[in-house]
Structures are given as structure tokens and as C-alpha cells.
Write an enzyme that holds these catalytic residues in place. Structure first.
Site, PDB file in Angstrom:
ATOM      1  N   SER A  77       6.407 -36.220  42.010  1.00 26.18           N
ATOM      2  CA  SER A  77       6.544 -36.176  43.466  1.00 26.18           C
ATOM      3  C   SER A  77       5.371 -35.146  44.147  1.00 26.18           C
ATOM      4  O   SER A  77       4.929 -35.287  45.407  1.00 26.18           O
ATOM      5  CB  SER A  77       7.854 -35.838  44.192  1.00 26.18           C
ATOM      6  OG  SER A  77       8.053 -34.727  43.643  1.00 26.18           O
TER       7      SER A  77
ATOM      8  N   ASP B 259       7.078 -33.838  34.232  1.00 32.11           N
ATOM      9  CA  ASP B 259       7.379 -35.106  34.398  1.00 32.11           C
ATOM     10  C   ASP B 259       6.075 -35.934  33.831  1.00 32.11           C
ATOM     11  O   ASP B 259       4.965 -35.646  34.179  1.00 32.11           O
ATOM     12  CB  ASP B 259       7.284 -35.420  36.062  1.00 32.11           C
ATOM     13  CG  ASP B 259       8.391 -36.438  36.466  1.00 32.11           C
ATOM     14  OD1 ASP B 259       9.047 -37.069  35.681  1.00 32.11           O
ATOM     15  OD2 ASP B 259       8.285 -36.703  37.795  1.00 32.11           O
TER      16      ASP B 259
ATOM     17  N   GLU C  45      18.925 -40.984  40.367  1.00 29.35           N
ATOM     18  CA  GLU C  45      18.293 -40.818  41.608  1.00 29.35           C
ATOM     19  C   GLU C  45      18.616 -42.009  42.488  1.00 29.35           C
ATOM     20  O   GLU C  45      18.533 -43.253  42.169  1.00 29.35           O
ATOM     21  CB  GLU C  45      16.512 -40.779  41.778  1.00 29.35           C
ATOM     22  CG  GLU C  45      16.206 -40.708  42.990  1.00 29.35           C
ATOM     23  CD  GLU C  45      14.368 -40.336  43.005  1.00 29.35           C
ATOM     24  OE1 GLU C  45      13.978 -40.182  42.105  1.00 29.35           O
ATOM     25  OE2 GLU C  45      13.844 -40.450  44.076  1.00 29.35           O
TER      26      GLU C  45
HETATM   27  O1  KIV Z   1       9.084 -36.118  41.052  1.00 29.59           O
HETATM   28  C1  KIV Z   1      10.147 -35.751  41.209  1.00 29.59           C
HETATM   29  O2  KIV Z   1      10.319 -34.672  42.087  1.00 29.59           O
HETATM   30  C2  KIV Z   1      11.367 -36.439  40.637  1.00 29.59           C
HETATM   31  C3  KIV Z   1      12.567 -36.027  41.491  1.00 29.59           C
HETATM   32  C4  KIV Z   1      12.850 -36.837  42.698  1.00 29.59           C
HETATM   33  C5  KIV Z   1      13.773 -36.199  40.611  1.00 29.59           C
HETATM   34  O3  KIV Z   1      11.211 -37.083  39.783  1.00 29.59           O
END
Ligand code: KIV
Length: 292
Positions: free
Chosen positions: A55, A93, A192
Site C-alpha cells: 500500500s 509484502d 481483508e
Molecule cells: O499493503 C498493505 O498495507 C496491506 C494491508 C492492507 C494488509 O497489505
């Protein structure tokens, strides 16, 4: 002489501390941070997991979605965050394209995230279809956090940023996705934007902790994106966000006040300026007069 107080370094958390928290009936806290100062704030506040989420593409890099985010961009942010964090588990991520083609890609990019980005674990978005990738990474020795429901990387397939699992068929698929990720060896899973009852069923069925974001109160933990919760993202506010502060307003006011102060001659004052000693100043004036 009195001994200086000992400031003990906080104990670094591990994935087992999360399971222990849940066993004691305590909630897990996870927050998405983007850089060194925000990670310091989040870590010092006692949050358990700091997510270097993709994000960041929307909150910080100005993309309209998380789709364009690259591995290099994620690693750039992960490095800054890892340098800041002393206690929390840092979750890196994997962006779109980093694990979708093969298990080999999933392992290579997870290794990059941990080796170059300095994260403790990785997270990947996707259900049953991506369980083999999660399993390969776990077998290669790295802990994986799953992420199902609204998986923004696949938003074109999902029809946008929409709540998932709203009907019985879709809810049942989400449960299968969750079980597949647990069977793949994930140590925790993000849920989510799914109905609270579906999240409750999944949480009761899984052994591993569930961390909800827009998934109601029954999850083992909750995740928010820092920029959303402190009002630093002005494009839209998802229904599941609670704004705990309005930093946009605070910063805008500071910028207006700065201009006003400069216009009025109220900034900078002596306390913000570097003062030359009188004798040096007089000598300088003489130098200048001589050079003319
Ligand atoms: O990228 C992010 O912040 C996320 C959260 C919304 C879980 O994947």
C-alpha cells in the site's frame, strides 16, 4: 555517585510470541508503516508487527493502486523500516509479479526481501492458487504470512476495491483459501474486507492467528495502514478505517503558519539564527571595506 538508569533494549518479538499472545486471549496489533520515522513511531508504541505493505505505492509513491509497485521499491522501503525497528516483527509484502509465475520466483524474491530488505518474514496475497508458492517459501526456511479476501494486487479480477466473500459460495471459497494457506505452513493470515461472520468462521476453524483489516472484531488481531489511521491519505477512506488523528490538517496548518510567520517577520528569530560574535563581525566589516 548514583548509578545511571539502565535503558534495556526491547526484546525482539518472534512469530511464536504472536501465537502465545493469542493463546493468552490477547489481541495482535499490526500496522503498515512506510519509512524510518513512521516505523520508529509504530515500534515504540508497542505494535507487534510492522507491515512493509505494498500500500506504500498508494500512500507514499502516488500510484492509483498497488499494481505498479516493484520488488526494488519494496526493498527500498523495507530497508528503512528494518533499520528503525527494535522490537516488532517486520513483515515484507511481496508485490504483484514477485511470486505469481513460479515457486522459484516466490523463493528468490522472499530471500531478497529478507536478505536485502532486512525483514523478518514475508507476506503474500492470494488463496488456494498461491498456496504452492507460500509452501515453497516456508520449505525454503522463511516464515510466510498469508493474505486473503480483498487482495488489492488482483483488483482487476475482483472488480475493484470491493468486499469479498459476501455470499455463501464466496464465503466457502474464502474458508478453503484460508485452510490452504494454513496447510501451506503460513504462521498467520491477513483477512481483508470480508464480512465479520465469515472472518469469525475462519478464525475459529484455523490454528494460526487471523489478522483482520475490514474483517470485523472476531479476528485474533487487527491491522490498519498508518496513513489511513492518522489521516495522511486524502484520496479516499475505506469504511473499515477509524481515523485516530488528522495529520493532514495538522501539517497543512503548520505550512500555512510558516508562510504567515515569514511574511510577518516572526520567523526566524534569534533563537533560530546563528549569531556571529561582535568582534568577528567588526573584523569582517573591515575586511569587506578593505576589499572594496
Ligand atoms: O499493503 C498493505 O498495507 C496491506 C494491508 C492492507 C494488509 O497489505
Amino acid at each position: 555517585m548514583a548509578e545511571a538508569p539502565k535503558t534495556e533494549a526491547p526484546k525482539k518479538l518472534s512469530i511464536f510470541d504472536l501465537q502465545a499472545k493469542v493463546a493468552k486471549g490477547e489481541k495482535i496489533f499490526q500496522v503498515t508503516a512506510v519509512d524510518y520515522p513512521t516505523a520508529q513511531l509504530v515500534d515504540r508504541a508497542g505494535i507487534d508487527c510492522i507491515l512493509v505493505g505494498d500500500s506504500v505505492g498508494m500512500t507514499t509513491l502516488g500510484y492509483s493502486s498497488t499494481v505498479p509497485v516493484t520488488m526494488d521499491e519494496m526493498i527500498h522501503h523495507a530497508k528503512a523500516i528494518s533499520r528503525a525497528v527494535k522490537r516488532a516483527i517486520v513483515v515484507g509484502d511481496l508485490p504483484l509479479g514477485a511470486f505469481h509465475a513460479s515457486t522459484a520466483d516466490a523463493i528468490d524474491n522472499s530471500m531478497r526481501m529478507v536478505k536485502e530488505g532486512g525483514t523478518d518474514v514475508v507476506k503474500l496475497e492470494g488463496g488456494e492458487d498461491f498456496a504452492p508458492m507460500a509452501e515453497a517459501v516456508v520449505k525454503a526456511g522463511l516464515p510466510v504470512m498469508g493474505h486473503i479476501g480483498l487482495t488489492p494486487q488482483l483488483m482487476s479480477k475482483l472488480g475493484g476495491f470491493k468486499v469479498q466473500g459476501k455470499d455463501a459460495t464466496a464465503g466457502a471459497q474464502l474458508l478453503r483459501d484460508a485452510i490452504a494457506m494454513e496447510d501451506a505452513g503460513c504462521f498467520a493470515i491477513v483477512l481483508e474486507a470480508i464480512p465479520d461472520r465469515v472472518a469469525q468462521i475462519i478464525t475459529e476453524r484455523l490454528e494460526i492467528p487471523t489478522i483482520g483489516i475490514g474483517a470485523g472484531p472476531h479476528c485474533d488481531g487487527q491491522n490498519l495502514v498508518l496513513h489511513d489511521m492518522v489521516g495522511l491519505f486524502d484520496r479516499f477512506t475505506p469504511k473499515f478505517v477509524k481515523k485516530y488523528a488528522n495529520c493532514w490538517e495538522v501539517i497543512s496548518k503548520a505550512l500555512t503558519d510558516f508562510q504567515e510567520d515569514v511574511r510577518k517577520g516572526e520567523f526566524p528569530k534569534a533563537e533560530h539564527s546563528f549569531i556571529m560574535k561582535e568582534d568577528e563581525y567588526q573584523a569582517l566589516l573591515k575586511h569587506i571595506a578593505k576589499d572594496k
